[in-house]
Motif scaffolding. Structure first.
Motif, PDB file in Angstrom:
ATOM      1  N   GLY A 260       0.781  -1.227   0.000  1.00 16.32           N
ATOM      2  CA  GLY A 260       0.000   0.000   0.000  1.00 16.32           C
ATOM      3  C   GLY A 260       0.811   1.274   0.000  1.00 16.32           C
ATOM      4  O   GLY A 260       0.237   2.377   0.095  1.00 16.32           O
ATOM      5  N   ALA A 261       2.142   1.176  -0.094  1.00 19.10           N
ATOM      6  CA  ALA A 261       2.978   2.382  -0.099  1.00 19.10           C
ATOM      7  C   ALA A 261       2.737   3.177  -1.384  1.00 19.10           C
ATOM      8  O   ALA A 261       2.665   2.603  -2.472  1.00 19.10           O
ATOM      9  N   PRO A 262       2.648   4.514  -1.303  1.00 21.37           N
ATOM     10  CA  PRO A 262       2.360   5.355  -2.475  1.00 21.37           C
ATOM     11  C   PRO A 262       3.630   5.621  -3.290  1.00 21.37           C
ATOM     12  O   PRO A 262       4.175   6.733  -3.272  1.00 21.37           O
ATOM     13  N   LEU A 263       4.090   4.614  -4.001  1.00 20.87           N
ATOM     14  CA  LEU A 263       5.362   4.715  -4.699  1.00 20.87           C
ATOM     15  C   LEU A 263       5.206   4.408  -6.179  1.00 20.87           C
ATOM     16  O   LEU A 263       4.325   3.654  -6.587  1.00 20.87           O
ATOM     17  N   ASP A 264       6.095   4.989  -6.974  1.00 19.46           N
ATOM     18  CA  ASP A 264       6.180   4.676  -8.395  1.00 19.46           C
ATOM     19  C   ASP A 264       7.661   4.682  -8.772  1.00 19.46           C
ATOM     20  O   ASP A 264       8.510   5.192  -8.016  1.00 19.46           O
ATOM     21  N   PHE A 265       7.985   4.143  -9.946  1.00 19.83           N
ATOM     22  CA  PHE A 265       9.391   4.085 -10.347  1.00 19.83           C
ATOM     23  C   PHE A 265       9.509   3.974 -11.861  1.00 19.83           C
ATOM     24  O   PHE A 265       8.530   3.680 -12.560  1.00 19.83           O
ATOM     25  N   ARG A 266      10.723   4.206 -12.334  1.00 22.86           N
ATOM     26  CA  ARG A 266      11.075   4.007 -13.730  1.00 22.86           C
ATOM     27  C   ARG A 266      12.403   3.257 -13.812  1.00 22.86           C
ATOM     28  O   ARG A 266      13.273   3.431 -12.961  1.00 22.86           O
ATOM     29  N   VAL A 267      12.529   2.456 -14.866  1.00 23.73           N
ATOM     30  CA  VAL A 267      13.776   1.738 -15.126  1.00 23.73           C
ATOM     31  C   VAL A 267      14.597   2.576 -16.099  1.00 23.73           C
ATOM     32  O   VAL A 267      14.187   2.767 -17.250  1.00 23.73           O
ATOM     33  N   PRO A 268      15.723   3.115 -15.669  1.00 26.68           N
ATOM     34  CA  PRO A 268      16.534   3.911 -16.602  1.00 26.68           C
ATOM     35  C   PRO A 268      17.238   3.003 -17.607  1.00 26.68           C
ATOM     36  O   PRO A 268      17.270   1.782 -17.438  1.00 26.68           O
ATOM     37  N   SER A 269      17.774   3.592 -18.634  1.00 27.43           N
ATOM     38  CA  SER A 269      18.604   2.845 -19.568  1.00 27.43           C
ATOM     39  C   SER A 269      19.839   3.679 -19.894  1.00 27.43           C
ATOM     40  O   SER A 269      19.704   4.814 -20.361  1.00 27.43           O
ATOM     41  N   PRO A 270      21.019   3.127 -19.586  1.00 24.07           N
ATOM     42  CA  PRO A 270      21.293   1.810 -19.020  1.00 24.07           C
ATOM     43  C   PRO A 270      20.778   1.690 -17.579  1.00 24.07           C
ATOM     44  O   PRO A 270      20.556   2.692 -16.906  1.00 24.07           O
ATOM     45  N   VAL A 271      20.603   0.440 -17.145  1.00 27.13           N
ATOM     46  CA  VAL A 271      20.197   0.168 -15.774  1.00 27.13           C
ATOM     47  C   VAL A 271      21.267  -0.699 -15.121  1.00 27.13           C
ATOM     48  O   VAL A 271      21.791  -1.621 -15.733  1.00 27.13           O
ATOM     49  N   TRP A 272      21.601  -0.367 -13.885  1.00 26.83           N
ATOM     50  CA  TRP A 272      22.638  -1.088 -13.141  1.00 26.83           C
ATOM     51  C   TRP A 272      22.010  -2.275 -12.416  1.00 26.83           C
ATOM     52  O   TRP A 272      20.914  -2.174 -11.853  1.00 26.83           O
ATOM     53  N   ALA A 273      22.692  -3.408 -12.439  1.00 27.80           N
ATOM     54  CA  ALA A 273      22.186  -4.604 -11.766  1.00 27.80           C
ATOM     55  C   ALA A 273      23.310  -5.259 -10.976  1.00 27.80           C
ATOM     56  O   ALA A 273      24.424  -5.432 -11.483  1.00 27.80           O
ATOM     57  N   ALA A 274      23.002  -5.614  -9.748  1.00 28.57           N
ATOM     58  CA  ALA A 274      23.946  -6.355  -8.925  1.00 28.57           C
ATOM     59  C   ALA A 274      23.767  -7.844  -9.182  1.00 28.57           C
ATOM     60  O   ALA A 274      22.641  -8.347  -9.204  1.00 28.57           O
ATOM     61  N   GLN A 275      24.884  -8.549  -9.391  1.00 26.48           N
ATOM     62  CA  GLN A 275      24.813  -9.978  -9.628  1.00 26.48           C
ATOM     63  C   GLN A 275      24.475 -10.737  -8.345  1.00 26.48           C
ATOM     64  O   GLN A 275      25.083 -10.506  -7.308  1.00 26.48           O
ATOM     65  N   ASN A 276      23.515 -11.623  -8.440  1.00 22.00           N
ATOM     66  CA  ASN A 276      23.291 -12.632  -7.404  1.00 22.00           C
ATOM     67  C   ASN A 276      23.973 -13.902  -7.900  1.00 22.00           C
ATOM     68  O   ASN A 276      23.640 -14.409  -8.973  1.00 22.00           O
ATOM     69  N   VAL A 277      24.918 -14.419  -7.140  1.00 22.10           N
ATOM     70  CA  VAL A 277      25.717 -15.563  -7.581  1.00 22.10           C
ATOM     71  C   VAL A 277      25.153 -16.844  -6.964  1.00 22.10           C
ATOM     72  O   VAL A 277      25.031 -16.963  -5.746  1.00 22.10           O
TER      73      VAL A 277
END
Length: 354
Positions: A260-277
């Motif tokens: 229920g949090a009043p949040l929104d977002f956008r995915v930039p390009s390029p987008v940074w991702a942390a690897q899960n190994v």
């Protein structure tokens, strides 16, 4: 090759009981199959049968909650094998794995970690089970892309960092990091995290390299609120302590939206991702079930479940993921694992922000 070269090559920028399997070969011209729906080889069927006899997988994981839940549900439904998830810190995880390796005590069967230096060290020391006979990992998107490293561990881009805002405090959109330099967002309106640990510093450097080479100095003029952790930053955003965040994962925002949090977002390009190994430790007491879990995770079915809000290297799945329309840049592990680089970057940051 440098100490961290193997793991680092997976961090370069990329575009969108007895162990039955120990004796498995390629099966000649017979397809190995797995979770893809293809015929299953006799060797891999023996692994599946042994895994069901083991009946259980213990998974130490730092993967996002949505990823953990989706993989657990899908794997248990498909194979009837129970998945026990233990979410612990990287330091606690490393200590537990070392104790299990040294004493033989029962513990992890599958591990998802971001302890990159520890992973590199233990991979070279032979602590991980070979994954070369896992059917789903035969796909060229895994073998030829750098996501599968030395047939010992998988680097999965599950944690996309997005630009987010509290819709009760900000009625516009943030589409790029340069949008954060708007003077209207100065004076503590924006929140972000300190460049500690080095993984966070790499995100700061990513912005400089891909959006604005003067980012460090120009963003300092905005006097952002600086938080000690990603969790503290996202909680501040949800609570309305800040209006905009420069460092928050898509999976966390979606989870907060569900609450229920009043949040929104956008995915930039390029987008940074942390690897899960992902890897299977040699100390596992249920290696067949662990390898079957890895096969499920790297299959199309598993990737659709796990990578929905991240990115998948599988061409058939990538367009369906949140990062599928962006250029995905993975953590630069060569520098993130270099203590001298981090010390120098942190010193430059402190001159501007402290």
């Amino acid at each position: 090759m440098s100490k961290h070269a193997r793991l680092a090559r997976a961090g370069a920028a990329l575009l969108a009981t007895s162990l039955v399997v120990a004796g498995c070969g390629s099966g000649g011209d017979e397809p190995q199959g797995g979770t893809s729906g293809e015929p299953v080889s006799a060797e891999w069927q023996a692994v599946i049968d042994a895994a069901k006899q083991e009946g259980h997988v213990t998974w130490y994981s730092v993967a996002p909650a949505g990823v953990r839940d989706a993989l657990k549900e899908g794997f248990e439904k498909k194979y009837g094998i129970t998945v026990e998830i233990r979410t612990i810190s990287t330091a606690e995880m490393n200590a537990a794995l070392e104790a299990e390796h040294d004493t033989g005590v029962d513990g992890a069967d599958v591990v998802t970690s971001v302890g990159y230096g520890w992973i590199q060290e233990k991979a070279e020391a032979g602590w991980f089970v070979d994954l070369s006979n896992v059917p789903s990992l035969q796909a060229p998107e895994w073998t030829d892309s750098g996501y599968l490293v030395d047939n010992l561990y998988i680097t999965a881009p599950l944690g996309l960092l997005v630009l987010a805002w509290n819709t009760q405090l900000f009625d516009g959109e943030i589409n790029t990091y340069d949008d954060l330099l708007d003077p209207k967002l100065a004076g503590g309106v924006i929140g972000t995290v300190r460049p500690e640990p080095a993984l966070h510093a790499d995100h700061w450097a990513f912005i400089e390299e891909n959006f604005n080479q003067d980012w460090l100095a120009e963003f300092a003029k905005q006097k952002p609120a600086i938080y000690p952790s990603a969790f503290a930053n996202q909680e501040a955003l949800a609570a309305g302590e800040i209006a905009v965040s420069a460092f928050v994962s898509a999976t966390d925002i979606l989870a907060l939206q569900d609450q229920g949090a009043p949040l929104d977002f956008r995915v930039p390009s390029p987008v940074w991702a942390a690897q899960n190994v992902f890897f299977v430790p040699e100390s596992s007491h249920r290696k067949n079930a662990a390898l079957l879990f890895i096969d499920y995770f790297t299959s199309e079915e598993g990737q659709r479940a796990a990578a929905k809000y991240g990115y998948s290297p599988l061409k058939s799945v990538a367009p369906e993921t949140l990062g599928g329309q962006s250029k995905v840049v993975l953590t630069n592990l060569e520098r993130a694992l270099d203590p001298d680089w981090h010390a120098d970057y942190l010193a430059a940051w402190r001159e501007l922000y402290e």
